[in-house]
Design a protein around this motif. Structure first.
Motif, PDB file in Angstrom:
ATOM      1  N   MET A   1       0.844  -1.219  -0.003  1.00  0.00           N
ATOM      2  CA  MET A   1       0.062  -0.063   0.021  1.00  0.00           C
ATOM      3  C   MET A   1       0.817   1.285   0.279  1.00  0.00           C
ATOM      4  O   MET A   1       1.835   1.276   0.762  1.00  0.00           O
ATOM      5  N   ALA A   2       0.315   2.256  -0.605  1.00  0.00           N
ATOM      6  CA  ALA A   2       0.992   3.609  -0.582  1.00  0.00           C
ATOM      7  C   ALA A   2       0.349   4.576   0.342  1.00  0.00           C
ATOM      8  O   ALA A   2       0.748   4.895   1.373  1.00  0.00           O
ATOM      9  N   CYS A   3      -0.928   4.974  -0.065  1.00  0.00           N
ATOM     10  CA  CYS A   3      -1.574   6.033   0.674  1.00  0.00           C
ATOM     11  C   CYS A   3      -2.157   5.338   1.603  1.00  0.00           C
ATOM     12  O   CYS A   3      -2.438   5.948   3.049  1.00  0.00           O
ATOM     13  N   GLY A   4      -2.898   4.189   1.714  1.00  0.00           N
ATOM     14  CA  GLY A   4      -3.518   3.525   2.871  1.00  0.00           C
ATOM     15  C   GLY A   4      -5.134   4.076   3.004  1.00  0.00           C
ATOM     16  O   GLY A   4      -5.935   3.765   3.906  1.00  0.00           O
TER      17      GLY A   4
ATOM     18  N   GLY B   1      -7.280   5.233   0.140  1.00  0.00           N
ATOM     19  CA  GLY B   1      -8.083   5.165  -1.004  1.00  0.00           C
ATOM     20  C   GLY B   1      -7.719   5.960  -2.279  1.00  0.00           C
ATOM     21  O   GLY B   1      -8.727   6.023  -3.311  1.00  0.00           O
ATOM     22  N   ILE B   2      -6.675   6.756  -2.286  1.00  0.00           N
ATOM     23  CA  ILE B   2      -6.315   7.429  -3.263  1.00  0.00           C
ATOM     24  C   ILE B   2      -5.512   6.926  -4.379  1.00  0.00           C
ATOM     25  O   ILE B   2      -5.888   7.291  -5.472  1.00  0.00           O
ATOM     26  N   CYS B   3      -4.666   6.355  -4.101  1.00  0.00           N
ATOM     27  CA  CYS B   3      -3.542   5.952  -5.246  1.00  0.00           C
ATOM     28  C   CYS B   3      -3.572   4.617  -5.945  1.00  0.00           C
ATOM     29  O   CYS B   3      -3.176   4.469  -6.879  1.00  0.00           O
ATOM     30  N   PHE B   4      -4.744   3.849  -5.652  1.00  0.00           N
ATOM     31  CA  PHE B   4      -4.951   2.654  -6.212  1.00  0.00           C
ATOM     32  C   PHE B   4      -3.849   1.507  -6.368  1.00  0.00           C
ATOM     33  O   PHE B   4      -3.658   0.881  -7.150  1.00  0.00           O
ATOM     34  N   THR B   5      -2.593   1.999  -5.524  1.00  0.00           N
ATOM     35  CA  THR B   5      -1.446   0.679  -5.300  1.00  0.00           C
ATOM     36  C   THR B   5      -2.034  -0.605  -4.906  1.00  0.00           C
ATOM     37  O   THR B   5      -1.334  -1.584  -5.319  1.00  0.00           O
ATOM     38  N   CYS B   6      -3.142  -0.596  -4.157  1.00  0.00           N
ATOM     39  CA  CYS B   6      -3.381  -1.761  -3.371  1.00  0.00           C
ATOM     40  C   CYS B   6      -4.504  -2.641  -3.907  1.00  0.00           C
ATOM     41  O   CYS B   6      -4.927  -3.613  -3.281  1.00  0.00           O
TER      42      CYS B   6
ATOM     43  N   ARG C   1      -9.837  -1.643  -3.954  1.00  0.00           N
ATOM     44  CA  ARG C   1      -8.644  -1.282  -3.167  1.00  0.00           C
ATOM     45  C   ARG C   1      -8.793  -1.806  -1.946  1.00  0.00           C
ATOM     46  O   ARG C   1      -9.614  -1.463  -1.254  1.00  0.00           O
TER      47      ARG C   1
ATOM     48  N   CYS D   1      -7.260  -1.228   0.919  1.00  0.00           N
ATOM     49  CA  CYS D   1      -7.000  -0.257   1.882  1.00  0.00           C
ATOM     50  C   CYS D   1      -8.355   0.360   2.477  1.00  0.00           C
ATOM     51  O   CYS D   1      -8.790   0.646   3.453  1.00  0.00           O
TER      52      CYS D   1
END
Ligand SMILES: Cc1cc2nc3c(=O)[nH]c(=O)nc-3n(C[C@H](O)[C@H](O)[C@H](O)COP(=O)(O)OP(=O)(O)OC[C@H]3O[C@@H](n4cnc5c(N)ncnc54)[C@H](O)[C@@H]3O)c2cc1C
Ligand code: FES
Length: 280
Positions: free
Chosen positions: A240-243, A245-250, A264, A266
């Motif tokens: 995860m990056a932001c944790g 809900g913003i970045c969609f890494t997860c 997501r 997170c």
């Protein structure tokens, strides 16, 4: 229903203790406000070491334990990369940055037998769940004492990596251990222990499985649960990056093979029904 970070706070928290619980495995206890101590089993926090900007963003850690009356919470972690190596050096008097509680939680509905399947550091979301399900502690506004029996199937590479077994047993779980090198019992995977346990159940309709750990293990647990016709929830540990809900890494694929969407982890997880996770 996504669990955006509506109840989350970011705070600089004092470290109360930071102690080893197994090989390369530590438990960090911090003084936490009541909003953070309201975290429930399955939720997580983004942790930052405020002394450094590398890593700049936090890393995710499950709620391990908390005591709202005394005002502390704990995360347990494997010393693995940059953040966990630097956090492992902290002690009483230092501080960390914590953001949370984040994410959804495990089901708290009544069940005859709750079986938790953990691989390695994947045991961390299950201590609070054990306490709650066995009626030893309440978390947030959720019910407690909803499982008549709680079992932990716990797999590790060697016995040195097994963490917190006393705490699980004291909290009411029966612990079944699997070590890959046979340092406790025969060399075997935790999935073999789960299969044996499920075979011994008289009424599988009253069994619920939850799992957390390496993805191949969770996929195998999901398949076993499907074979036995048992409901299973997985707690995904996608990076995860932001944790929030913003970045969609997860993202993880959720739905069915022919019709899935990225969710997501997170905010729509980390807990998902295993039947809805598309593993590849
Ligand atoms: C919801 C959630 C809850 C988590 N709870 C815990 C917990 O309670 N205890 C704990 O120890 N860890 C937990 N994790 C995993 C933890 O966030 C990562 O291992 C984190 O990257 C460690 O930070 P680091 O800087 O020490 O290591 P990093 O430098 O970030 O990573 C070290 C190595 O691990 C790899 N890696 C990074 N993230 C992951 C991942 N999620 N899965 C597999 N490999 C990864 C990297 O590619 C790198 O090779 C959780 C993750 C999620 C998403
Ligand atoms: S970590 Fe950024 S959206 Fe999930």
């Amino acid at each position: 229903m996504p669990h955006y970070a509506d109840d989350a706070v970011f705070a600089k928290l004092a470290v109360i203790d930071n102690y080893a619980i197994a090989k390369d495995t530590m438990c960090l206890r911090v003084a936490a406000p009541s909003s953070m101590c309201a975290a429930v089993p399955g939720q997580f926090f983004m942790l930052r070491d405020l002394r450094s900007t590398d890593p700049l963003i936090g890393r995710a850690f499950a709620l391990y334990d908390c005591d709202p009356q005394s005002g502390w919470l704990e995360v347990a972690y494997l010393v693995k990369g940059k953040l966990t190596r630097s956090v492992s050096q902290l002690g009483n008097g230092d501080s960390v940055g914590l953001c949370g509680p984040l994410g959804n939680s495990f089901d708290d509905r009544q069940t005859e037998h709750l079986i938790m399947v953990a691989g390695g550091i994947g045991q961390t979301p299950f201590l609070s769940l054990t306490k709650e399900a066995c009626g030893k502690q309440s978390f947030g506004t959720r019910q407690t004492g909803y499982a008549k029996r709680v079992s932990l199937c716990y797999g590790a590479r060697t016995k040195e990596y097994l963490a917190g077994i006393d705490s699980f047993e004291k909290s009411g779980a029966t612990v079944h251990i699997a070590t890959e090198d046979g340092s406790i019992g025969p060399p075997q995977r935790v999935t073999a222990v789960l299969e044996q346990l499920l075979k011994s159940q008289t009424d599988l309709s009253q069994v619920r499985v939850v799992t957390c750990g390496p993805e191949p293990m969770m996929e195998a647990v999901a398949k076993i649960a499907k074979t036995f016709g048992v409901r299973c929830q997985v707690s995904l540990e996608t990076p995860m990056a932001c944790g929030i809900g913003i970045c969609f890494t997860c993202v993880a694929k959720v739905g069915c093979e022919s019709d899935w969407d990225y969710k997501r982890t997170c905010v729509e997880g980390p807990v998902f029904e295993s039947s809805e996770v598309v593993w590849h």
